[in-house]
Design a protein around this motif. Structure first.
Motif, PDB file in Angstrom:
ATOM      1  N   ARG A  60       0.835  -1.191   0.000  1.00 26.92           N
ATOM      2  CA  ARG A  60       0.000   0.000   0.000  1.00 26.92           C
ATOM      3  C   ARG A  60       0.875   1.248   0.000  1.00 26.92           C
ATOM      4  N   PRO A  61       0.297   2.392  -0.347  1.00 28.18           N
ATOM      5  CA  PRO A  61       1.064   3.640  -0.284  1.00 28.18           C
ATOM      6  C   PRO A  61       1.648   3.822   1.122  1.00 28.18           C
ATOM      7  N   GLY A  62       2.864   4.330   1.166  1.00 26.35           N
ATOM      8  CA  GLY A  62       3.563   4.490   2.436  1.00 26.35           C
ATOM      9  C   GLY A  62       4.499   3.335   2.728  1.00 26.35           C
ATOM     10  N   SER A  63       4.309   2.215   2.037  1.00 24.09           N
ATOM     11  CA  SER A  63       5.145   1.033   2.252  1.00 24.09           C
ATOM     12  C   SER A  63       5.953   0.677   1.011  1.00 24.09           C
ATOM     13  N   VAL A  64       6.038   1.585   0.059  1.00 23.28           N
ATOM     14  CA  VAL A  64       6.716   1.294  -1.200  1.00 23.28           C
ATOM     15  C   VAL A  64       8.202   1.058  -0.928  1.00 23.28           C
ATOM     16  N   THR A  65       8.731   0.005  -1.533  1.00 25.80           N
ATOM     17  CA  THR A  65      10.071  -0.471  -1.248  1.00 25.80           C
ATOM     18  C   THR A  65      10.577  -1.321  -2.398  1.00 25.80           C
ATOM     19  N   PRO A  66      11.895  -1.360  -2.620  1.00 33.97           N
ATOM     20  CA  PRO A  66      12.395  -2.264  -3.658  1.00 33.97           C
ATOM     21  C   PRO A  66      12.110  -3.734  -3.344  1.00 33.97           C
ATOM     22  N   PHE A  67      11.906  -4.061  -2.066  1.00 32.57           N
ATOM     23  CA  PHE A  67      11.593  -5.447  -1.704  1.00 32.57           C
ATOM     24  C   PHE A  67      10.266  -5.915  -2.307  1.00 32.57           C
ATOM     25  N   ALA A  68       9.403  -4.996  -2.687  1.00 28.68           N
ATOM     26  CA  ALA A  68       8.083  -5.359  -3.216  1.00 28.68           C
ATOM     27  C   ALA A  68       8.153  -6.134  -4.517  1.00 28.68           C
ATOM     28  N   VAL A  69       9.302  -6.121  -5.190  1.00 25.40           N
ATOM     29  CA  VAL A  69       9.396  -6.887  -6.439  1.00 25.40           C
ATOM     30  C   VAL A  69       9.213  -8.377  -6.192  1.00 25.40           C
ATOM     31  N   MET A  70       9.341  -8.826  -4.945  1.00 32.18           N
ATOM     32  CA  MET A  70       9.110 -10.251  -4.679  1.00 32.18           C
ATOM     33  C   MET A  70       7.644 -10.622  -4.920  1.00 32.18           C
ATOM     34  N   ASN A  71       6.766  -9.629  -4.970  1.00 31.76           N
ATOM     35  CA  ASN A  71       5.356  -9.865  -5.279  1.00 31.76           C
ATOM     36  C   ASN A  71       5.052  -9.693  -6.768  1.00 31.76           C
ATOM     37  N   ASP A  72       6.077  -9.553  -7.583  1.00 30.26           N
ATOM     38  CA  ASP A  72       5.925  -9.366  -9.030  1.00 30.26           C
ATOM     39  C   ASP A  72       6.733 -10.427  -9.778  1.00 30.26           C
ATOM     40  N   PRO A  73       6.368 -11.707  -9.614  1.00 33.12           N
ATOM     41  CA  PRO A  73       7.168 -12.762 -10.259  1.00 33.12           C
ATOM     42  C   PRO A  73       7.129 -12.697 -11.784  1.00 33.12           C
ATOM     43  N   GLY A  74       6.127 -12.050 -12.352  1.00 36.73           N
ATOM     44  CA  GLY A  74       6.037 -11.938 -13.802  1.00 36.73           C
ATOM     45  C   GLY A  74       6.893 -10.830 -14.387  1.00 36.73           C
ATOM     46  N   GLY A  75       7.513 -10.035 -13.523  1.00 36.87           N
ATOM     47  CA  GLY A  75       8.411  -8.984 -13.998  1.00 36.87           C
ATOM     48  C   GLY A  75       7.728  -7.853 -14.725  1.00 36.87           C
ATOM     49  N   GLN A  76       6.513  -7.516 -14.329  1.00 44.42           N
ATOM     50  CA  GLN A  76       5.796  -6.433 -14.992  1.00 44.42           C
ATOM     51  C   GLN A  76       6.308  -5.051 -14.594  1.00 44.42           C
ATOM     52  N   VAL A  77       6.973  -4.968 -13.443  1.00 41.56           N
ATOM     53  CA  VAL A  77       7.484  -3.692 -12.948  1.00 41.56           C
ATOM     54  C   VAL A  77       9.004  -3.673 -13.121  1.00 41.56           C
ATOM     55  N   LEU A  94      20.372  -3.317   4.948  1.00 41.80           N
ATOM     56  CA  LEU A  94      21.235  -4.320   4.331  1.00 41.80           C
ATOM     57  C   LEU A  94      22.259  -3.615   3.465  1.00 41.80           C
ATOM     58  N   SER A  95      23.287  -4.308   3.092  1.00 45.02           N
ATOM     59  CA  SER A  95      24.340  -3.705   2.263  1.00 45.02           C
ATOM     60  C   SER A  95      23.795  -3.474   0.852  1.00 45.02           C
ATOM     61  N   PRO A  96      24.405  -2.534   0.123  1.00 43.66           N
ATOM     62  CA  PRO A  96      23.973  -2.342  -1.265  1.00 43.66           C
ATOM     63  C   PRO A  96      24.200  -3.593  -2.109  1.00 43.66           C
ATOM     64  N   THR A  97      25.241  -4.335  -1.805  1.00 43.34           N
ATOM     65  CA  THR A  97      25.499  -5.585  -2.528  1.00 43.34           C
ATOM     66  C   THR A  97      24.374  -6.585  -2.267  1.00 43.34           C
ATOM     67  N   ALA A  98      23.943  -6.680  -1.019  1.00 44.14           N
ATOM     68  CA  ALA A  98      22.842  -7.594  -0.676  1.00 44.14           C
ATOM     69  C   ALA A  98      21.556  -7.160  -1.361  1.00 44.14           C
ATOM     70  N   LEU A  99      21.310  -5.857  -1.429  1.00 46.92           N
ATOM     71  CA  LEU A  99      20.113  -5.366  -2.125  1.00 46.92           C
ATOM     72  C   LEU A  99      20.153  -5.782  -3.591  1.00 46.92           C
ATOM     73  N   LEU A 100      21.283  -5.594  -4.231  1.00 46.41           N
ATOM     74  CA  LEU A 100      21.417  -6.007  -5.638  1.00 46.41           C
ATOM     75  C   LEU A 100      21.220  -7.513  -5.793  1.00 46.41           C
ATOM     76  N   GLN A 101      21.802  -8.288  -4.897  1.00 48.76           N
ATOM     77  CA  GLN A 101      21.657  -9.743  -4.966  1.00 48.76           C
ATOM     78  C   GLN A 101      20.193 -10.145  -4.807  1.00 48.76           C
ATOM     79  N   PHE A 102      19.476  -9.497  -3.897  1.00 45.41           N
ATOM     80  CA  PHE A 102      18.060  -9.784  -3.706  1.00 45.41           C
ATOM     81  C   PHE A 102      17.279  -9.472  -4.989  1.00 45.41           C
ATOM     82  N   LEU A 103      17.490  -8.284  -5.551  1.00 45.19           N
ATOM     83  CA  LEU A 103      16.754  -7.889  -6.753  1.00 45.19           C
ATOM     84  C   LEU A 103      17.024  -8.859  -7.902  1.00 45.19           C
TER      85      LEU A 103
END
Length: 183
Positions: free
Chosen positions: A116-133, A160-169
């Motif tokens: 929801r608005p206010g919770s926007v985060t790069p981690f949210a891509v885990m809810n986009d398995p189709g890669g639409q975003v 988390l470290s920037p490297t870990a963020l990249l690895q997650f994405l």
């Protein structure tokens, strides 16, 4: 998810395909499964950069803001930059070759990223398995250590470290486009 994590009753807590989106527990378990170190703290909910600065400003590292954008053709981008980075939407439009950009609605945010608005985060891509975003990172985010992000809710912050963020994405199938918003 707790009731406080759920969006308003007007927006069902479901992805476009009807699935229940991942929440902070699933995210933290995913980070652990990937072997990525992180630290999470709880705090009062924050909805704006100003509220975050007042409440979380003493946490070390880079603090971010996130823009969920779309164009008239329905393409979507999640842009992450440092909280104090000015964003010129016209210049960003040119960098992304996107046509005219506008902010995505709360419904579109829930449908495609499960937040929801206010919770926007790069981690949210885990809810986009189709890669639409398309994930977009401003290069200065990668110069901060740690990077502080909401873990899919706005009453917690995960560092988390920037490297870990990249690895997650990358593990989530969303390798980011890294751009310079000042160039």
């Amino acid at each position: 998810m707790t009731e406080t994590d759920a969006p308003s009753p007007e927006i069902p807590f479901r992805l476009l395909d009807g699935a229940t989106p991942a929440g902070p527990q699933e995210l933290l378990a995913r980070l652990e499964a990937l072997g990525l170190e992180s630290t999470t703290v709880e705090h009062a909910p924050v909805f704006t950069v100003e509220e975050s600065q007042a409440l979380c400003g003493d946490l070390p590292g880079g603090h971010i803001k996130n823009l969920f954008l779309r164009n008239k053709k329905g393409r979507m981008w999640l842009v992450t930059c440092l909280e104090d980075q000015p964003v010129d939407l016209k210049a960003l439009t040119a960098k992304l070759e996107a046509g005219r950009l506008s902010f995505g609605s709360a419904q579109r945010l829930m449908d495609h990223l499960g937040i929801r608005p206010g919770s926007v985060t790069p981690f949210a891509v885990m809810n986009d398995p189709g890669g639409q975003v398309q994930m977009v990172l401003e290069k200065k985010v990668l110069e901060e250590n740690p990077v502080n992000c909401h873990p899919l809710v706005n009453h917690m912050t995960t560092a988390l470290s920037p490297t870990a963020l990249l690895q997650f994405l990358e593990a989530e199938g969303h390798p980011p486009l890294v751009i310079d918003l000042e160039a």
